[in-house]
Design an enzyme around this catalytic site. Structure first.
Site, mmCIF file in Angstrom:
data_model
loop_
_atom_site.group_PDB
_atom_site.id
_atom_site.type_symbol
_atom_site.label_atom_id
_atom_site.label_comp_id
_atom_site.label_asym_id
_atom_site.label_seq_id
_atom_site.Cartn_x
_atom_site.Cartn_y
_atom_site.Cartn_z
ATOM 1 N N GLU A 254 -5.585 -10.577 8.875
ATOM 2 C CA GLU A 254 -4.647 -10.832 8.024
ATOM 3 C C GLU A 254 -3.726 -9.631 7.669
ATOM 4 O O GLU A 254 -4.201 -8.176 7.720
ATOM 5 C CB GLU A 254 -5.710 -10.596 6.385
ATOM 6 C CG GLU A 254 -4.771 -10.549 5.222
ATOM 7 C CD GLU A 254 -4.079 -11.926 4.953
ATOM 8 O OE1 GLU A 254 -2.668 -11.434 4.385
ATOM 9 O OE2 GLU A 254 -4.203 -12.808 5.044
ATOM 10 N N THR A 296 -0.109 -17.162 5.596
ATOM 11 C CA THR A 296 -1.453 -17.258 6.503
ATOM 12 C C THR A 296 -1.509 -18.799 6.758
ATOM 13 O O THR A 296 -1.632 -19.114 7.878
ATOM 14 C CB THR A 296 -2.802 -16.858 5.627
ATOM 15 O OG1 THR A 296 -2.629 -15.258 5.215
ATOM 16 C CG2 THR A 296 -3.947 -16.917 6.769
ATOM 17 N N HIS A 411 -5.484 -7.315 2.644
ATOM 18 C CA HIS A 411 -4.457 -8.101 2.040
ATOM 19 C C HIS A 411 -3.806 -7.582 0.812
ATOM 20 O O HIS A 411 -4.532 -6.544 0.277
ATOM 21 C CB HIS A 411 -5.233 -9.603 1.316
ATOM 22 C CG HIS A 411 -4.341 -10.743 1.110
ATOM 23 N ND1 HIS A 411 -3.380 -10.645 -0.070
ATOM 24 C CD2 HIS A 411 -3.967 -11.942 1.538
ATOM 25 C CE1 HIS A 411 -2.821 -11.777 0.083
ATOM 26 N NE2 HIS A 411 -3.176 -12.654 0.574
ATOM 27 N N ASP A 470 -1.464 -12.421 11.420
ATOM 28 C CA ASP A 470 -1.108 -13.715 10.899
ATOM 29 C C ASP A 470 0.488 -13.660 10.372
ATOM 30 O O ASP A 470 1.423 -14.443 10.530
ATOM 31 C CB ASP A 470 -1.956 -14.298 9.622
ATOM 32 C CG ASP A 470 -2.151 -13.325 8.473
ATOM 33 O OD1 ASP A 470 -1.803 -12.062 8.625
ATOM 34 O OD2 ASP A 470 -2.706 -13.560 7.429
ATOM 35 N N HIS A 471 0.686 -12.252 9.976
ATOM 36 C CA HIS A 471 2.183 -12.371 9.059
ATOM 37 C C HIS A 471 2.352 -11.009 8.936
ATOM 38 O O HIS A 471 1.473 -10.316 8.877
ATOM 39 C CB HIS A 471 2.329 -13.180 8.156
ATOM 40 C CG HIS A 471 1.234 -13.119 6.994
ATOM 41 N ND1 HIS A 471 1.484 -11.868 6.109
ATOM 42 C CD2 HIS A 471 0.527 -13.849 6.588
ATOM 43 C CE1 HIS A 471 0.399 -12.093 5.210
ATOM 44 N NE2 HIS A 471 -0.171 -13.202 5.534
#
Length: 617
Positions: A254, A296, A411, A470-471
């Protein structure tokens, strides 16, 4: 025409129009950070709210007198709410809302801490004018003159509205030709036609995309298939089938960006475990995330389908009922047990629906974990507890298995209890960046324990382990703090370079190697299938095997930026990667059409649900 302005010093219509106009422009300048290159763009930005406000507020002159005031106040509140929603969304995602994003209401219950972090007490000022005017209307009803409007008045307002609208559009088209037909960047649209007209345009796009599936007949697949077949590359014979029959453990990290790898904060490594793990794995240090608004969920979609995400909304929501040929379905057909493990609500990002379309046999959601206040951080179950409890699930799976893990702790807003923190926060003007490094370290420690447990239980040596970011975690809103950390200015070139995320592929018995080939998430599926000895010539996919010696170094991002071996293209500018400076466009021009073509083909597949026709062949 003079009557429209007669005794209008206290006209609620004009007061609200000017108030909404000014606060929209203030939001542009203080919250949206819209890039302005010249005085013409500044002027367009200043006037672009006016035509929409004239259109919506002037409706009141066609209403009965007793309804006009209520209409004006309600409409003003709604417009302010739209502006405020975009403001909050932009603070983290550096993007503007779209209709598909608004449909993602099932995510809202899980966004509490993130939304709270993004809202400031000063934001209430955006609604202060409306509250003040409501009180004036209630306690001093005669302060605003009300009067009847004749056909001349209405004609004047209509003509003025049309004149302002066409003037705005003419200026915008002169400054940005083909604005509504070739623009991928929502910021450019907002800069030229305004936030409110942009939402009307978005509604038109939504209607158009909804009609595409109904009108699709599969004839477009032939052209797409020919393009994909003509771009296929030979496999690496030394690595093809090297891991045939092995388990696959896929871990989504994440918000993890590559700039943390092999870097330190306060004299300590941010990712000490990953720094060592890459030495015994294939590590791709020029690997880019290609996600859009789906974040995600987009990364999951790209990784498992080798298709691009949509430019608006999340495929997981907008097209979860489509026909796909995703990695879980392919491997299920090859005898694998396929599962996704994520200690979150099963409906978040619509996973419970989308996973069926992707071909998963099992989804281990939050109901499959023991989640309490003690073992939760921020969004839910902390990564250490998540991986520890997941070992029991892994041991219960028949082999070979394909298991995807989605982490949570790192996150936004990156909060961590002091007791869970083994790395002190960074010191900059960005609280987000300061908190980011300790949560990255927490996930790094969780991974170290997880790998240790895999070794202890005899799973490690019989499994491919794929770790990927993921990003992005740190948006462009924190460029000043990022420039402090990196020791250089964050230019548009550097912003794209910051979209690199880790990709680590550990294959049992293979020595570690760092590979600098330009690549993206879209390349993971063909790479993984070839390692497992699964032929993919019959699949529709845009990625290329990262181990192929013939792979062209070319990666397209969802906003149509792209990266090649020597150049990077973004915001209509071609950059030399060696110097990071702008150059003439000629080195990038030959890739412009290819980038546009791939995004367009992928969109057609998704919007038209074209793979349903491919399955029937």
């Amino acid at each position: 025409m003079k009557r429209v302005f007669k005794n209008q010093g206290y006209s609620l219509f004009w007061v609200l129009l000017i108030s909404l106009w000014l606060k929209t422009y203030i939001a542009y300048k203080t919250s949206f950070e819209i890039d302005i290159e010249n005085w013409v763009q500044e002027f367009i930005l200043f006037i672009n709210p006016v035509s929409f406000l004239l259109i919506t507020l002037s409706v009141n002159i066609f209403l009965k007198e007793k309804r006009r005031t209520a209409y004006l106040l309600i409409m003003s509140f709604f417009i302010t709410l739209v502006l405020f929603a975009n403001l909050v969304f932009f603070r983290f995602f550096n993007d503007f809302l779209t209709i598909p994003v608004l449909f993602q209401t099932s995510n809202m219950s899980d966004l509490g801490s993130s939304v709270h972090e993004l809202i400031n007490p000063g934001d209430l000022l955006y609604f202060a004018d409306i509250l003040f005017l409501m009180l004036l209307v209630k306690y001093k009803p005669k302060i605003f003159h009300d009067r009847s409007y004749n056909p001349q008045d209405r004609k004047f307002l209509v003509l003025m509205t049309l004149g302002v609208t066409f003037f705005n559009l003419a200026l915008a088209e002169a400054e940005r030709p083909e604005l509504l037909t070739r623009t991928f960047d929502r910021e450019i649209l907002v800069k030229n036609i305004g936030t409110y007209h942009y939402h009307l345009y978005d509604a038109i796009l939504q209607t158009k995309s909804s009609a595409q599936r109904a009108l699709a007949d599969g004839s477009e697949l032939a052209e797409i298939e020919n393009y994909i077949r003509s771009n296929q590359k030979a496999v690496n014979d030394d690595l093809y089938g090297l891991a045939k029959g092995k388990n696959v453990i896929l871990v989504s990290l994440e918000s993890t960006q590559s700039f943390v790898i092999n870097k330190t904060v306060n004299g300590e490594e941010i990712t000490p475990f990953l720094n060592e793990f890459i030495k015994e794995s294939y590590y791709f240090n020029n690997f880019y995330h290609q996600t859009g608004q789906g974040k995600t969920s987009d990364s999951e979609f790209i990784i498992e389908n080798s298709l691009y995400p949509l430019g608006r909304g999340a495929v997981f929501f907008t097209h979860s009922q489509n026909e796909y040929k995703a990695t879980p379905e392919i491997l299920t057909e090859k005898g694998y047990y396929t599962a996704s493990l994520h200690a979150n609500n099963k409906s978040f990002w619509n996973r419970d629906m989308m996973y069926d379309s992707l071909g998963y046999q099992r989804f281990y959601d939050s109901d499959e974990y023991k989640v309490s206040e003690r073992n939760s951080i921020n969004w839910g179950l902390n990564d250490k507890s998540f991986f520890k409890q997941s070992i029991a699930h892994l041991k219960g799976m028949p082999e070979p298995f394909y298991a995807k893990f989605i982490t949570l702790t790192n996150h936004f807003p990156f909060t961590l209890n002091e007791a869970d923190r083994s790395l002190e926060p960074y010191d900059s003007n960005s609280k987000t960046l300061n908190r980011y490094f300790p949560t990255v370290r927490y996930t790094d420690e969780a991974l170290e324990r997880f790998i240790g447990d895999l070794k202890r239980d005899g799973i490690y040596e019989n499994s491919i382990i794929v770790l990927y970011g993921d990003h992005y975690g740190i948006s462009e809103n924190h460029n000043y703090a990022m420039s402090q950390f990196l020791g250089k200015e964050i230019t548009p070139f550097e912003s794209i370079q910051l979209q690199r995320v880790p990709l680590i592929i550990h294959v049992p018995g293979q020595k570690g190697k760092t590979i600098s080939t330009v690549s993206g998430q879209i390349d993971v599926r063909p790479t993984l299938l070839h390692l497992l000895g699964v032929e993919n010539d019959d699949y529709i996919e845009f990625g290329k095997d990262l181990f192929s010696e013939e792979k062209i170094e070319f990666t397209v991002l969802r906003d149509s930026s792209f990266i090649t071996k020597d150049h990077l293209y973004t915001m209509d500018t071609c950059y030399d990667k060696k110097t990071g400076t702008a150059t003439d466009k000629s080195p990038c021009e030959k890739y412009l059409e290819k980038a546009k073509q791939e995004l367009n083909y992928s969109d057609k597949i998704i919007y038209g649900d074209l793979l349903r026709f491919y399955e029937q062949r």
